[in-house]
Design a protein around this motif. Structure first.
Motif, PDB file in Angstrom:
ATOM      1  N   THR A   1       1.057   2.325   8.166  1.00 29.06           N
ATOM      2  CA  THR A   1      -0.089   1.825   7.412  1.00 29.06           C
ATOM      3  C   THR A   1       0.301   0.501   6.764  1.00 29.06           C
ATOM      4  OG1 THR A   1       0.572   3.120   5.462  1.00 29.06           O
ATOM      5  CG2 THR A   1      -1.035   4.120   6.958  1.00 29.06           C
ATOM      6  N   PRO A   2      -0.648  -0.418   6.622  1.00 32.86           N
ATOM      7  CA  PRO A   2      -0.304  -1.755   6.127  1.00 32.86           C
ATOM      8  C   PRO A   2      -0.027  -1.773   4.634  1.00 32.86           C
ATOM      9  CG  PRO A   2      -2.666  -1.582   6.484  1.00 32.86           C
ATOM     10  CD  PRO A   2      -2.064  -0.313   7.005  1.00 32.86           C
ATOM     11  N   SER A   3       0.818  -2.715   4.204  1.00 34.23           N
ATOM     12  CA  SER A   3       1.027  -2.959   2.772  1.00 34.23           C
ATOM     13  C   SER A   3       0.302  -4.224   2.338  1.00 34.23           C
ATOM     14  CB  SER A   3       2.512  -3.069   2.450  1.00 34.23           C
ATOM     15  OG  SER A   3       3.106  -4.120   3.200  1.00 34.23           O
ATOM     16  N   GLY A   4       0.008  -5.103   3.272  1.00 30.88           N
ATOM     17  CA  GLY A   4      -0.689  -6.347   2.958  1.00 30.88           C
ATOM     18  C   GLY A   4      -2.189  -6.164   2.903  1.00 30.88           C
ATOM     19  N   PRO A   5      -2.923  -7.216   2.592  1.00 31.94           N
ATOM     20  CA  PRO A   5      -2.421  -8.587   2.380  1.00 31.94           C
ATOM     21  C   PRO A   5      -1.983  -8.881   0.948  1.00 31.94           C
ATOM     22  CG  PRO A   5      -4.799  -8.612   2.315  1.00 31.94           C
ATOM     23  CD  PRO A   5      -4.404  -7.192   2.612  1.00 31.94           C
ATOM     24  N   LEU A   6      -2.256  -7.986  -0.001  1.00 39.56           N
ATOM     25  CA  LEU A   6      -1.925  -8.292  -1.388  1.00 39.56           C
ATOM     26  C   LEU A   6      -0.455  -8.089  -1.700  1.00 39.56           C
ATOM     27  CD1 LEU A   6      -5.025  -6.727  -3.216  1.00 39.56           C
ATOM     28  CD2 LEU A   6      -4.660  -9.096  -2.493  1.00 39.56           C
ATOM     29  N   VAL A   7       0.230  -7.239  -0.921  1.00 38.95           N
ATOM     30  CA  VAL A   7       1.654  -6.974  -1.128  1.00 38.95           C
ATOM     31  C   VAL A   7       2.415  -7.435   0.101  1.00 38.95           C
ATOM     32  CG1 VAL A   7       3.384  -5.181  -1.487  1.00 38.95           C
ATOM     33  CG2 VAL A   7       1.154  -4.995  -2.600  1.00 38.95           C
ATOM     34  N   GLY A   8       3.506  -8.150  -0.107  1.00 45.93           N
ATOM     35  CA  GLY A   8       4.281  -8.645   1.018  1.00 45.93           C
ATOM     36  C   GLY A   8       5.112  -7.546   1.643  1.00 45.93           C
ATOM     37  N   GLU A   9       6.151  -7.108   0.943  1.00 51.14           N
ATOM     38  CA  GLU A   9       7.027  -6.042   1.437  1.00 51.14           C
ATOM     39  C   GLU A   9       7.171  -5.017   0.324  1.00 51.14           C
ATOM     40  OE1 GLU A   9      11.504  -5.311   3.273  1.00 51.14           O
ATOM     41  OE2 GLU A   9      10.689  -7.318   3.103  1.00 51.14           O
ATOM     42  N   ALA A  10       6.525  -3.886   0.484  1.00 50.71           N
ATOM     43  CA  ALA A  10       6.478  -2.887  -0.587  1.00 50.71           C
ATOM     44  C   ALA A  10       7.799  -2.125  -0.679  1.00 50.71           C
ATOM     45  CB  ALA A  10       5.327  -1.922  -0.353  1.00 50.71           C
ATOM     46  N   GLY A  11       8.566  -2.440  -1.708  1.00 51.31           N
ATOM     47  CA  GLY A  11       9.806  -1.700  -1.941  1.00 51.31           C
ATOM     48  C   GLY A  11      10.781  -1.762  -0.791  1.00 51.31           C
ATOM     49  N   PHE A  12      10.955  -2.938  -0.189  1.00 48.38           N
ATOM     50  CA  PHE A  12      11.872  -3.102   0.944  1.00 48.38           C
ATOM     51  C   PHE A  12      11.545  -2.107   2.056  1.00 48.38           C
ATOM     52  CE2 PHE A  12      14.006  -5.238  -2.461  1.00 48.38           C
ATOM     53  CZ  PHE A  12      14.715  -6.274  -1.873  1.00 48.38           C
ATOM     54  N   GLY A  13      10.250  -1.887   2.288  1.00 52.93           N
ATOM     55  CA  GLY A  13       9.818  -0.996   3.362  1.00 52.93           C
ATOM     56  C   GLY A  13       9.873   0.474   3.034  1.00 52.93           C
ATOM     57  N   MET A  14      10.089   0.828   1.774  1.00 52.65           N
ATOM     58  CA  MET A  14      10.222   2.248   1.415  1.00 52.65           C
ATOM     59  C   MET A  14       8.960   2.855   0.823  1.00 52.65           C
ATOM     60  SD  MET A  14      14.130   2.795   0.097  1.00 52.65           S
ATOM     61  CE  MET A  14      14.396   1.335  -0.872  1.00 52.65           C
ATOM     62  N   ILE A  15       7.918   2.049   0.593  1.00 57.52           N
ATOM     63  CA  ILE A  15       6.683   2.553   0.000  1.00 57.52           C
ATOM     64  C   ILE A  15       5.621   2.667   1.085  1.00 57.52           C
ATOM     65  CG2 ILE A  15       4.876   2.154  -1.707  1.00 57.52           C
ATOM     66  CD1 ILE A  15       6.902   0.612  -3.371  1.00 57.52           C
ATOM     67  N   ALA A  16       4.974   3.817   1.160  1.00 55.22           N
ATOM     68  CA  ALA A  16       3.910   4.057   2.137  1.00 55.22           C
ATOM     69  C   ALA A  16       2.607   4.340   1.406  1.00 55.22           C
ATOM     70  CB  ALA A  16       4.274   5.229   3.045  1.00 55.22           C
ATOM     71  N   GLU A  17       1.525   3.789   1.927  1.00 51.59           N
ATOM     72  CA  GLU A  17       0.185   4.034   1.383  1.00 51.59           C
ATOM     73  C   GLU A  17      -0.520   5.074   2.252  1.00 51.59           C
ATOM     74  OE1 GLU A  17      -1.242   2.723  -1.287  1.00 51.59           O
ATOM     75  OE2 GLU A  17       0.233   1.163  -1.804  1.00 51.59           O
ATOM     76  N   PHE A  18      -1.106   6.081   1.607  1.00 60.27           N
ATOM     77  CA  PHE A  18      -1.957   7.016   2.343  1.00 60.27           C
ATOM     78  C   PHE A  18      -2.771   7.831   1.346  1.00 60.27           C
ATOM     79  CE2 PHE A  18      -2.827  10.558   5.415  1.00 60.27           C
ATOM     80  CZ  PHE A  18      -3.632   9.781   6.242  1.00 60.27           C
ATOM     81  N   ALA A  19      -2.735   9.162   1.432  1.00 58.45           N
ATOM     82  CA  ALA A  19      -3.624   9.984   0.605  1.00 58.45           C
ATOM     83  C   ALA A  19      -3.156  11.426   0.562  1.00 58.45           C
ATOM     84  CB  ALA A  19      -5.056   9.930   1.151  1.00 58.45           C
ATOM     85  N   LEU A  20      -3.716  12.171  -0.368  1.00 56.97           N
ATOM     86  CA  LEU A  20      -3.630  13.629  -0.403  1.00 56.97           C
ATOM     87  C   LEU A  20      -4.916  14.184   0.196  1.00 56.97           C
ATOM     88  CD1 LEU A  20      -2.408  13.953  -4.087  1.00 56.97           C
ATOM     89  CD2 LEU A  20      -1.015  14.375  -2.075  1.00 56.97           C
ATOM     90  N   THR A  21      -4.811  15.240   1.001  1.00 58.21           N
ATOM     91  CA  THR A  21      -5.989  15.836   1.626  1.00 58.21           C
ATOM     92  C   THR A  21      -5.928  17.352   1.493  1.00 58.21           C
ATOM     93  OG1 THR A  21      -4.972  16.016   3.822  1.00 58.21           O
ATOM     94  CG2 THR A  21      -6.104  13.960   3.314  1.00 58.21           C
ATOM     95  N   ARG A  22      -7.080  17.976   1.737  1.00 53.30           N
ATOM     96  CA  ARG A  22      -7.128  19.435   1.706  1.00 53.30           C
ATOM     97  C   ARG A  22      -6.736  20.033   3.055  1.00 53.30           C
ATOM     98  NH1 ARG A  22      -9.810  21.413  -2.813  1.00 53.30           N
ATOM     99  NH2 ARG A  22     -11.101  19.917  -3.951  1.00 53.30           N
TER     100      ARG A  22
END
Length: 312
Positions: free
Chosen positions: A32-53
């Motif tokens: 999943t992308p970290s941009g365009p507002l963030v360049g490199e999130a935590g040296f590639g250690m941060i992931a964006e997603f969600a909690l689901t049921r």
């Protein structure tokens, strides 16, 4: 709500999922992308997603948000088919490793261990081959690499047009800002070396197995306030804060460091009625495999009707 946005730098999708009886998928590095507002999130250690049921909702959301923005540093190869389709596919007979021992050596609650062993037994019943095994990881390497997230977060705040008022932020944030200013290029290089050691160890291990099964956290859901972000006890540091976090959740952070996809599934419940999550980890690019096996679990041991003794 069927889903809620979350991000994960050391377990912040999977740990809440485990504590709340939800599905928590941490996509792999570049999925999943970290941009365009963030360049490199935590040296590639941060992931964006969600909690689901449900696993289905996780698969549909991943179809909607997966894929890099053009020019991103990290990019995972696209799947062969949509994730929402792949969850109905048979993954075949898999080689599964299982461990309930924390690499940091902290004790793991017996009920948490039992839920993980029970999950492994379900996988055997489904038809997979399960072996007791674990990657060879040094806990201090995970802490050292975790400092990359700390200093990159601090640096982002310090580069902001407006500096935060120290009297209006919590004690741990003040320490992060202070220590970031003292972090040197040699410190960054040492932390990157630690990250590579963890990444290689996990990658090598997963050449021999399709999945690794662990507890999500090492204990039952802790009471609110167990981790006090405003703890200003003298002698505390950002590094000691990381170690404290890893005492509660020793199983999640290694896979932020390595960048592997991982998911927490609500497969257990304690005698007190508290949810217990079990974590599955796959090789790079195999979110499809995680979702396929998660769907097998959801069918074999459904959790949608499980409720605590007191609930809305």
């Amino acid at each position: 709500m069927p889903l809620a946005h979350a991000n994960d730098a050391g377990g912040s999708i999977r740990v809440p999922a485990s504590c709340c009886g939800l599905v928590g998928l941490k996509p792999g590095r570049g999925r999943t992308p970290s941009g365009p507002l963030v360049g490199e999130a935590g040296f590639g250690m941060i992931a964006e997603f969600a909690l689901t049921r449900t696993v289905r909702d996780a698969a549909h959301l991943l179809d909607a948000v997966a894929g890099p923005i053009v020019g991103e540093k990290y990019a995972a190869a696209p799947p062969d088919r949509p994730y929402a389709e792949s969850i109905t596919a048979d993954p075949g007979r898999l080689r599964v490793a299982v461990t309930t021992d924390a690499w940091s050596g902290v004790p793991v609650d017996p009920q948490v261990q039992g839920a993980t062993v029970a999950a492994a037994q379900v996988l055997e019943w489904i038809g997979h081959t399960v072996t007791s095994a674990s990657p060879d990881l040094a806990a201090e390497d995970v802490v050292e690499a975790g400092m990359l997230v700390v200093v990159s977060t601090g640096a982002a705040i310090l580069r902001a047009p407006r500096r935060p008022d120290p009297t209006l932020i919590e004690a741990t944030s003040r320490r992060v800002l202070s220590e970031t200013q003292g972090f040197t290029a040699l410190d960054v290089a040492a932390a990157l070396d630690a990250q590579h050691r963890v990444t290689r160890a996990v990658g090598l291990f997963l050449t021999g197995y399709d999945l690794l099964v662990t507890p999500t956290i090492g204990q039952l859901p802790p009471p609110h306030g167990t981790l006090d972000y405003d703890d200003d006890t003298p002698g505390q540091s950002a590094r000691s804060w990381l170690r404290r976090i890893f005492e509660v959740g020793p199983f999640t952070a290694p896979f932020n460091v390595s960048g592997n996809p991982a998911v927490s599934l609500p497969l257990g419940q304690s005698r007190e009625g508290l949810p217990i999550g079990v974590q599955l980890v796959a090789a790079h690019g195999r979110e499809d495999l995680l979702l396929q096996v998660a769907a097998q679990f959801e069918q074999a041991v459904p959790w949608s009707g499980r409720q605590p003794s007191i609930h809305a």
